[in-house]
Write an enzyme that holds these catalytic residues in place. Structure first.
Site, mmCIF file in Angstrom:
data_model
loop_
_atom_site.group_PDB
_atom_site.id
_atom_site.type_symbol
_atom_site.label_atom_id
_atom_site.label_comp_id
_atom_site.label_asym_id
_atom_site.label_seq_id
_atom_site.Cartn_x
_atom_site.Cartn_y
_atom_site.Cartn_z
ATOM 1 N N CYS A 168 -26.166 1.202 -9.367
ATOM 2 C CA CYS A 168 -25.444 2.408 -9.762
ATOM 3 C C CYS A 168 -26.403 3.489 -10.262
ATOM 4 C CB CYS A 168 -24.419 2.066 -10.835
ATOM 5 S SG CYS A 168 -23.482 3.493 -11.374
ATOM 6 N N CYS B 269 -14.535 0.180 -13.266
ATOM 7 C CA CYS B 269 -15.064 1.543 -13.139
ATOM 8 C C CYS B 269 -13.891 2.526 -13.263
ATOM 9 C CB CYS B 269 -15.772 1.695 -11.792
ATOM 10 S SG CYS B 269 -16.797 3.158 -11.721
ATOM 11 N N CYS C 131 -19.271 -0.443 -17.963
ATOM 12 C CA CYS C 131 -20.499 -0.599 -17.175
ATOM 13 C C CYS C 131 -21.236 -1.906 -17.466
ATOM 14 C CB CYS C 131 -21.419 0.593 -17.405
ATOM 15 S SG CYS C 131 -20.677 2.130 -16.849
ATOM 16 N N GLU D 227 0.824 -1.213 0.000
ATOM 17 C CA GLU D 227 0.000 0.000 0.000
ATOM 18 C C GLU D 227 0.854 1.258 0.000
ATOM 19 O OE1 GLU D 227 -2.960 0.315 -0.723
ATOM 20 O OE2 GLU D 227 -3.684 -1.725 -0.520
ATOM 21 N N CYS E 155 -20.054 -4.587 -15.287
ATOM 22 C CA CYS E 155 -19.918 -4.211 -13.878
ATOM 23 C C CYS E 155 -20.825 -5.054 -12.979
ATOM 24 C CB CYS E 155 -20.249 -2.732 -13.726
ATOM 25 S SG CYS E 155 -20.175 -2.205 -12.015
HETATM 26 FE FE1 SF4 Z 1 -18.915 2.330 -12.439
HETATM 27 FE FE2 SF4 Z 1 -21.553 2.406 -12.216
HETATM 28 FE FE3 SF4 Z 1 -20.450 1.820 -14.557
HETATM 29 FE FE4 SF4 Z 1 -20.312 0.094 -12.523
HETATM 30 S S1 SF4 Z 1 -22.124 0.741 -13.597
HETATM 31 S S2 SF4 Z 1 -18.641 0.668 -13.935
HETATM 32 S S3 SF4 Z 1 -20.121 1.482 -10.792
HETATM 33 S S4 SF4 Z 1 -20.281 3.748 -13.451
#
Ligand code: SF4
Length: 408
Positions: A224, A208, A215, A52, A218
């Site tokens: 979201c 993201c 998305c 980190e 995701c």
């Molecule tokens: Fe990011 Fe929302 Fe797209 Fe997922 S859906 S990648 S959280 S912007």
């Protein structure tokens, strides 16, 4: 803007962790970094602490090699506590932000000498007791190495949370950061806090991402709000809990910079304009001589033990006043070298080589590079900064900054 439905929080945790288990990248600190190693063998240097600290402002791909060499050289707190700053700087050379390595080593010393070799195990104690460990690093170590259910907020988490909850106010402002910490602490999975935090950061690093988030792939897209807003356009004109943009909400985008539909989810997060870096110029001189076997050698000098690039080695250098003409620059450098080496250095003897630009986080630094060949030995006043002659190979193995490597 908040997560207030316990069922939604549960679902988000489950989706995110299932995705993480399937898709996480195999990174060396993950092999030893989870709960277990540091708990079972307290003498070990927690892998996540080292990684980190190295990952602050630095890409994963750059860190891997440094991390492996570090852990091989200093696998335990005791070993790191016994290392010298010179050794730490040599290993850190090229990674930038050198005070990070120094503070890591000071913290290991503190654990060994003042805390009976016992690492603090909660985020509060880690932050309070260890130099160089801020709120984020403390949360990461406590959750990943010791299983404390505490959240983390780094750049990736800021981006993900701002998008999940349409937070468009300046994401670097203390008020927004505080709310994001509250949110991260509320969301973190109670039984797998370390994995949850890594999953949230991994999502920001691989899915993201800042410019073109994926998305469709995701795992938390159904939670979201930025994505929902992109797909369904403007929310209903009647403000409700999901549309608090009317009337000075502290987390919504400022009225002067409303939602821009061409940006989609990348409307979030927003940041205040960055401060311009300070512009600085430094004259630097590569003094060279033929060593005993005819090999070319260079003179390097050690920087002071505090401040920028503390304790690193460099070619003799001198900060230049603003707006100095080339001729004047050369004269001040010659004066400096004369005073320092005792040699009758004249301005005309300095050969101008060129300029090297290096960007530090907050400084736009230009090195004006000269060279000066010397015959015979130069005895330097030992009361001045430590200095030594090195071959090119020795130069690269020394604790020198990337900027000085560019100069050479
Ligand atoms: Fe990011 Fe929302 Fe797209 Fe997922 S859906 S990648 S959280 S912007």
């Amino acid at each position: 803007h908040l997560f207030s439905d316990p069922a939604e929080i549960e679902a988000l945790r489950g989706n995110l962790l299932a995705w993480y288990d399937r898709c996480k990248r195999a990174l060396p600190w993950r092999t030893l970094g989870g709960i277990g190693a540091s708990t079972l063998i307290p003498a070990l240097l927690p892998a996540v602490w080292v990684s980190e600290i190295m990952l602050q402002q630095t890409q994963v791909a750059t860190v891997i090699d440094y991390y492996n060499r570090w852990m091989q050289k200093w696998p335990t707190l005791q070993a790191l506590a016994q290392a010298s700053l010179e050794e730490v700087n040599e290993l850190w050379a090229g990674l930038g932000y050198y005070s990070r390595g120094k503070r890591l080593q000071e913290a290991a010393r503190k654990v060994v000498s003042e805390l009976a070799g016992q690492m603090p195990r909660t985020a509060e104690d880690l932050q309070k007791l260890l130099p160089g460990v801020g709120r984020y690093t403390a949360g990461a170590i406590a959750s990943i190495s010791y299983g404390q259910a505490t959240g983390v907020v780094d750049g990736n988490v800021i981006r993900v949370l701002c998008r999940l909850r349409c937070i468009g106010a300046d994401s670097s402002s203390p008020a927004v950061i505080d709310r994001l910490w509250d949110m991260a602490n509320a969301l973190v999975d109670r039984s797998r806090p370390g994995d949850f935090n890594q999953a949230l950061m991994e999502l920001g690093a691989t899915v993201c991402v800042p410019k073109a988030p994926l998305c469709r792939e995701c795992p938390v897209k159904q939670h979201c709000r930025a994505q929902r807003r992109k797909l369904f356009g403007k929310p209903t004109p009647v403000p409700d809990v999901e549309d608090c943009g009317v009337g000075g909400c502290p987390l919504c985008p400022p009225a002067a910079e409303p939602w821009d539909s061409s940006l989609g989810v990348t409307n979030f997060p927003r940041k205040a304009a960055k401060k311009q870096p300070r512009v600085a110029r430094t004259a630097t001189c590569v003094l060279e001589r033929r060593g005993c076997h005819g090999t070319l050698e260079y003179l390097i000098v050690q920087r002071p033990s505090s401040g920028l690039l503390a304790g690193l080695w460099e070619f003799p250098s001198l900060p230049l006043a603003e707006g100095l003409q080339e001729e004047k620059q050369r004269e001040v450098l010659a004066d400096h070298l004369r005073a320092w080496t005792g040699w009758p250095v004249v301005a005309g003897g300095l050969r101008f080589i060129g300029e090297v630009v290096h960007i530090f986080s907050h400084i736009h630094q230009t090195y004006v590079v000269y060279s000066l060949p010397l015959d015979g030995d130069v005895t330097l006043d030992s009361a001045l900064s430590p200095s030594r002659w090195v071959t090119q190979e020795e130069f690269h193995a020394s604790a020198v900054s990337t900027a000085m490597k560019k100069v050479l």
